[in-house]
Design a protein around this motif. Structure first.
Motif, PDB file in Angstrom:
ATOM      1  N   HIS A   1      10.039   3.003   7.154  1.00 21.89           N
ATOM      2  CA  HIS A   1      12.143   3.278   7.427  1.00 21.89           C
ATOM      3  C   HIS A   1      12.090   2.332   5.561  1.00 21.89           C
ATOM      4  N   VAL A   2      13.731   2.482   5.635  1.00 20.81           N
ATOM      5  CA  VAL A   2      13.993   1.737   4.312  1.00 20.81           C
ATOM      6  C   VAL A   2      15.275   0.877   5.057  1.00 20.81           C
ATOM      7  N   GLN A   3      15.105  -0.438   4.920  1.00 21.95           N
ATOM      8  CA  GLN A   3      16.423  -1.079   5.303  1.00 21.95           C
ATOM      9  C   GLN A   3      17.241  -1.535   4.612  1.00 21.95           C
ATOM     10  N   LYS A   4      18.816  -1.483   5.373  1.00 18.45           N
ATOM     11  CA  LYS A   4      19.710  -2.027   4.342  1.00 18.45           C
ATOM     12  C   LYS A   4      19.439  -2.900   2.560  1.00 18.45           C
ATOM     13  N   ASP A   5      18.691  -3.585   2.635  1.00 15.35           N
ATOM     14  CA  ASP A   5      18.064  -4.358   1.324  1.00 15.35           C
ATOM     15  C   ASP A   5      17.237  -4.355   1.021  1.00 15.35           C
ATOM     16  N   ASN A   6      16.946  -3.061   1.156  1.00 17.99           N
ATOM     17  CA  ASN A   6      15.569  -1.718   0.338  1.00 17.99           C
ATOM     18  C   ASN A   6      14.642  -2.408   0.683  1.00 17.99           C
ATOM     19  N   SER A   7      14.408  -3.386   1.572  1.00 20.71           N
ATOM     20  CA  SER A   7      12.933  -3.765   2.314  1.00 20.71           C
ATOM     21  C   SER A   7      12.613  -2.385   2.773  1.00 20.71           C
ATOM     22  N   VAL A   8      11.285  -2.117   3.256  1.00 21.39           N
ATOM     23  CA  VAL A   8      10.487  -1.068   3.654  1.00 21.39           C
ATOM     24  C   VAL A   8       9.706  -1.099   5.085  1.00 21.39           C
ATOM     25  N   LEU A   9      10.155  -1.374   6.050  1.00 20.62           N
ATOM     26  CA  LEU A   9       9.798  -1.562   7.258  1.00 20.62           C
ATOM     27  C   LEU A   9       8.542  -0.297   7.913  1.00 20.62           C
ATOM     28  N   TYR A  10       7.364  -0.679   8.847  1.00 19.32           N
ATOM     29  CA  TYR A  10       6.471   0.186   8.632  1.00 19.32           C
ATOM     30  C   TYR A  10       5.749  -0.691  10.200  1.00 19.32           C
ATOM     31  N   ARG A  11       5.704   0.856  10.707  1.00 17.73           N
ATOM     32  CA  ARG A  11       5.261   0.335  12.496  1.00 17.73           C
ATOM     33  C   ARG A  11       4.084   1.591  12.571  1.00 17.73           C
ATOM     34  N   GLU A  12       3.161   0.979  13.298  1.00 18.99           N
ATOM     35  CA  GLU A  12       2.442   2.230  13.917  1.00 18.99           C
ATOM     36  C   GLU A  12       1.703   1.414  14.894  1.00 18.99           C
ATOM     37  N   TRP A  13       1.263   2.341  16.082  1.00 19.66           N
ATOM     38  CA  TRP A  13       0.717   1.617  16.870  1.00 19.66           C
ATOM     39  C   TRP A  13      -0.538   2.580  17.238  1.00 19.66           C
ATOM     40  N   ALA A  14      -1.814   1.553  17.400  1.00 19.17           N
ATOM     41  CA  ALA A  14      -2.863   1.330  17.176  1.00 19.17           C
ATOM     42  C   ALA A  14      -3.847   0.855  18.429  1.00 19.17           C
ATOM     43  N   PRO A  15      -3.660   0.518  20.090  1.00 20.44           N
ATOM     44  CA  PRO A  15      -3.538  -0.007  20.786  1.00 20.44           C
ATOM     45  C   PRO A  15      -5.389  -0.935  20.104  1.00 20.44           C
ATOM     46  N   ASN A  16      -6.059  -0.026  19.932  1.00 22.27           N
ATOM     47  CA  ASN A  16      -7.609  -0.399  20.299  1.00 22.27           C
ATOM     48  C   ASN A  16      -7.728  -1.712  18.579  1.00 22.27           C
ATOM     49  N   ALA A  17      -7.759  -1.338  17.913  1.00 23.19           N
ATOM     50  CA  ALA A  17      -7.861  -2.124  16.793  1.00 23.19           C
ATOM     51  C   ALA A  17      -7.192  -3.538  17.125  1.00 23.19           C
ATOM     52  N   THR A  18      -8.145  -4.163  15.866  1.00 20.19           N
ATOM     53  CA  THR A  18      -8.358  -5.485  15.821  1.00 20.19           C
ATOM     54  C   THR A  18      -7.011  -5.801  14.921  1.00 20.19           C
ATOM     55  N   GLY A  19      -7.043  -5.451  13.815  1.00 19.67           N
ATOM     56  CA  GLY A  19      -6.145  -5.553  12.605  1.00 19.67           C
ATOM     57  C   GLY A  19      -5.628  -4.066  12.376  1.00 19.67           C
ATOM     58  N   ALA A  20      -4.815  -4.812  11.240  1.00 18.40           N
ATOM     59  CA  ALA A  20      -3.815  -3.578  10.136  1.00 18.40           C
ATOM     60  C   ALA A  20      -3.622  -4.140   8.760  1.00 18.40           C
ATOM     61  N   SER A  21      -3.296  -3.432   7.559  1.00 19.24           N
ATOM     62  CA  SER A  21      -2.367  -3.340   6.616  1.00 19.24           C
ATOM     63  C   SER A  21      -2.425  -2.206   6.168  1.00 19.24           C
ATOM     64  N   LEU A  22      -1.348  -2.321   4.704  1.00 18.67           N
ATOM     65  CA  LEU A  22      -0.431  -1.065   5.019  1.00 18.67           C
ATOM     66  C   LEU A  22      -1.053  -1.227   3.204  1.00 18.67           C
ATOM     67  N   ILE A  23      -1.593  -0.231   3.201  1.00 17.21           N
ATOM     68  CA  ILE A  23      -2.101  -0.286   1.812  1.00 17.21           C
ATOM     69  C   ILE A  23      -1.591   1.078   1.142  1.00 17.21           C
ATOM     70  N   GLY A  24      -1.828   1.166  -0.381  1.00 20.53           N
ATOM     71  CA  GLY A  24      -1.388   2.307  -0.990  1.00 20.53           C
ATOM     72  C   GLY A  24      -0.770   2.032  -2.337  1.00 20.53           C
ATOM     73  N   GLU A  25      -0.490   2.930  -3.274  1.00 20.34           N
ATOM     74  CA  GLU A  25      -0.720   2.059  -4.494  1.00 20.34           C
ATOM     75  C   GLU A  25       0.700   1.308  -4.976  1.00 20.34           C
ATOM     76  N   PHE A  26       1.020   1.487  -4.321  1.00 21.69           N
ATOM     77  CA  PHE A  26       2.681   0.351  -4.622  1.00 21.69           C
ATOM     78  C   PHE A  26       2.480  -0.758  -4.880  1.00 21.69           C
ATOM     79  N   ASN A  27       0.971  -1.470  -3.986  1.00 17.94           N
ATOM     80  CA  ASN A  27       0.343  -2.797  -3.659  1.00 17.94           C
ATOM     81  C   ASN A  27      -1.310  -2.597  -4.201  1.00 17.94           C
ATOM     82  N   ASN A  28      -1.515  -1.493  -5.154  1.00 16.68           N
ATOM     83  CA  ASN A  28      -3.310  -0.809  -5.493  1.00 16.68           C
ATOM     84  C   ASN A  28      -3.770  -1.241  -4.848  1.00 16.68           C
ATOM     85  N   TRP A  29      -3.372  -0.830  -3.516  1.00 13.70           N
ATOM     86  CA  TRP A  29      -4.629  -0.631  -2.340  1.00 13.70           C
ATOM     87  C   TRP A  29      -4.902  -2.307  -1.681  1.00 13.70           C
ATOM     88  N   ASP A  30      -4.269  -3.106  -2.368  1.00 14.18           N
ATOM     89  CA  ASP A  30      -4.940  -4.208  -1.826  1.00 14.18           C
ATOM     90  C   ASP A  30      -4.600  -4.933  -0.082  1.00 14.18           C
TER      91      ASP A  30
END
Length: 719
Positions: free
Chosen positions: A82-111
């Motif tokens: 979801h793009v916010q008013k200040d052009n930041s992007v909020l991302y949410r995902e339900w994954a109850p059994n995972a112990t950690g998570a990162s958003l990766i993509g071309e925008f951050n060189n898959w870091d």
């Protein structure tokens, strides 16, 4: 009309409902109201009360902890990107059994360390990606993104496509799996047309965008909009049922192995193209339904929901209960909070974002029963519908889905694909029904195929035909069809192929002789469709191309056919060719739709069948002020044949399958009149005498009721 009232006698509150025009019944509010309509349900009121209580329990949960239908079913506004008013992007995902998570993509060189997500107490991860230094949106439109999850137990990382992705794409040159992209077009499609009113008589054109081209490739949304919508409108259908829209990794699954539930298939174009298709259809007065698949999901892990957070019980049941052995797919846990929100939100998403007008629910039998209908033959015994084999949570989910949709969208249409015949499936939820508007009359095409495979024409039993076409519950609406996509698939044959087979290749040209096989096939194709259309239900369905007797079956490119597109297309060229005979079947189909639009037999009371003569092979019935007369005899024509009719007067011709405009033999005078004699016949007050040639169907109506006839048609083909 629903009106609640309390009775001082101490009984539970009751409500009044108008079950049909002018007929109001008082029903209890505990889910047993359907037993008032159907006394055969009386022994099962305990089971009805129990399942309604379960529905109420979940609805109460949604109201109290989920903010009601309005909030709970908009999970797509909370999860995903979801793009916010200040052009930041909020991302949410339900994954109850995972112990950690990162958003990766071309925008951050898959870091994996660039945008680490935080987990809340409910098992949802979130992250806010700040805008770029120039203030622009943090993630570029159409760039690839994934969520990288730390798996439980092993601690290893696994990359997944965001479950709420609105756009996934496939690049076969790089990777056969689908990849999610951040969809944020600068200019989104703006709908121009209002959604049409809910049709009183629903005439459904079942269509698949990908096969809707004559070329050896996948068709597009834009091509369907430009080339196919005008055909559908010209034929007179008022509803389109779009198949294989929800993204599916395997094209040959016909769209029934869904991998991304919120993404429209990228094979055919982008989401804005689909919106334009729907909007254009609305401008033509056509309602658009989505073939929705909530009965199961693809087992794919890399581009599906399976094993999303490293466990098999996140969206699905764990263990064997979560596997559909016949379909090799995963089964949803309808009783769990987040899967329930996911599925109900999925329905709202397609309604709100794309302005679909409703849904055809696939595989409803699988949802209703723990055995999923596998290896189970339903006999119609009511005990089969109220026992330990019923999946109470599946029934509850369908009740919630229908209750939600009809509450939020009064004009919505929902159709159930169910082979079991569960009673009250198509009665409103407050009565204790499951809430669908229509069910598919799946026994009818099976009957026609069985007759054509196993019987000669003189062995056809008119009584069995009439029984199958009329054997349905009063006050539960059926959509009837002579054949759908199921009968078009490789391994089976369409009706046209059963009737004419290989002769279609050599003798469908007007330059070739009209052989007995072709003549029979053309005649029976028309008659089968008309008697099905006018007698078998409260709605009608046709699969695209079958209206003109499509010359070949349907088979998607797959390893078994060397990935050929030869049979994964519709050959519009044959119906457009003035030298071929397909156009006559197409025009007959058009005539049926136009006649129904004028007289509304689908929305009228069920027909009164006055005659089903086994020896003569003659059938007659009345519906919507029309008299339908069929002579299925292969060789015998009848002069001065007596037909009982209720309404006296002069009768005129509405439709004649023997007319030359439909490749008939012109044996009936379309300008003729038929006058009644005031004497009882076949339990009708009057009779008429008709000439009814062999393998011919005619439709008559009184001169006063004549609103439309085939003489009013401007023939749409070239000769």
């Amino acid at each position: 009309m629903l009106t609640e009232s309390n009775h001082s006698s101490g009984n539970a509150s009751k409500f009044q409902t108008e079950v049909e025009p002018g007929r109001v019944l008082t029903m209890p509010t505990d889910g047993t109201g359907v037993a008032v309509l159907d006394p055969w349900l009386e022994p099962f009121t305990g089971a009805l009360r129990h399942r309604y209580a379960l529905f109420q329990k979940y609805k109460k949960m949604i109201n109290e902890s989920g903010g009601g239908y309005e909030n709970f079913t908009k999970g797509y506004d909370y999860f995903g990107f979801h793009v916010q008013k200040d052009n930041s992007v909020l991302y949410r995902e339900w994954a109850p059994n995972a112990t950690g998570a990162s958003l990766i993509g071309e925008f951050n060189n898959w870091d994996h360390g660039a945008n680490v997500m935080k987990k809340d107490d409910y098992g949802s991860f979130s992250v806010v990606v700040p805008p770029k230094s120039d203030g622009s949106v943090a993630i570029p439109h159409n760039s690839k993104v994934k969520i990288s999850l730390v798996m439980p137990n092993s601690g290893e990382r696994a990359d997944r496509l965001p479950a709420w992705s609105k756009r996934v794409v496939q690049d076969l040159n790089v990777n056969p799996n689908y990849e999610a992209v951040f969809w944020n077009p600068g200019k989104q499609y703006v709908f121009k047309n209002k959604q049409p009113p809910k049709p009183k008589s629903i005439r459904v054109y079942e269509a698949h965008v990908g096969i809707s081209t004559s070329e050896y490739r996948v068709g597009t949304y834009k091509e369907f909009t430009q080339n196919i919508l005008p055909r559908i409108a010209n034929l007179g259908y008022n509803t389109i049922q779009l198949m294989a829209i929800m993204e599916h990794a395997y094209y040959a699954s016909f769209g029934y192995q869904v991998t991304s539930f919120f993404a429209s298939s990228s094979r055919y174009g982008d989401p804005e193209d689909l919106k334009e298709l729907i909007d254009t259809a609305h401008g033509l007065g056509i309602t658009v339904l989505l073939d929705v698949v909530h009965s199961h999901a693809s087992k794919n892990v890399h581009d599906g929901l399976n094993m999303f957070d490293g466990t098999d019980h996140m969206y699905f049941h764990g263990g064997g209960k979560g596997n559909h052995d016949l379909w090799d797919s995963r089964l949803f846990n309808y009783g769990a909070y987040e899967p329930l929100r996911f599925l109900l939100s999925n329905l709202r998403y397609w309604m709100n974002e794309f302005q679909f007008d409703g849904f055809r629910f696939d595989g409803v039998t699988s949802i209703l029963y723990k055995h999923h209908g596998m290896g189970y033959g339903f006999s119609g015994d009511y005990r089969e519908y109220f026992n330990e084999s019923v999946d109470e949570e599946g029934v509850m989910y369908l009740m919630l889905a229908n209750d939600m949709l009809h509450q939020l969208y009064p004009n919505v249409i929902t159709i159930a694909e169910d082979v079991s015949g569960m009673p009250a499936l198509c009665r409103p939820v407050p009565e204790g029904g499951v809430g669908f508007d229509y069910r598919l009359a799946m026994a009818v095409p099976d009957m026609w195929i069985k007759m054509l495979k196993e019987q000669s024409d003189d062995e056809w039993k008119m009584g069995e035909v009439i029984h199958t076409l009329t054997n349905r519950r009063h006050l539960e609406k059926n959509i009837v069809y002579a054949e759908s996509h199921d009968q078009a698939l490789v391994g089976d044959k369409t009706l046209a192929f059963w009737l004419m087979d290989k002769e279609m290749y050599d003798f469908m040209s007007k330059l070739s002789p009209n052989t007995p096989i072709i003549d029979r096939g053309i005649a029976l194709h028309k008659m089968i469709r008309l008697i099905t259309h006018s007698l078998g239900g409260e709605g009608y369905l046709n699969f695209e191309g079958n209206e003109f007797g499509h010359p070949e079956w349907l088979d998607f490119p797959r390893p078994g056919n060397n990935s050929s597109f030869h049979h994964a297309r519709r050959q519009w060229n044959v119906v457009d060719d003035p030298l071929l005979r397909y156009k006559y079947l197409n025009e007959w189909d058009r005539a049926m739709q136009l006649a129904e639009a004028a007289y509304g037999w689908l929305s009228s009371h069920q027909a009164y069948v006055s005659l089903k003569h086994e020896g003569d092979k003659v059938v007659s019935y009345e519906r919507a002020g029309l008299v339908f007369i069929f002579n299925f005899h292969p060789t015998q024509s009848f002069t001065d044949y007596r037909i009982g009719v209720e309404t006296p007067g002069e009768y005129k011709l509405v439709l004649d399958s023997d007319s030359s405009i439909f490749m008939g033999h012109n044996r009936i005078d379309e300008n003729g009149s038929w006058f009644t004699t005031p004497e009882p016949w076949n339990n009708r007050s009057n009779y008429i005498h008709v000439y009814i040639p062999c393998r011919t169907a005619i439709v008559l109506t009184t001169k006063q009721n004549l609103k439309w006839s085939q003489k009013d048609m401007v023939v749409s083909y070239k000769d």
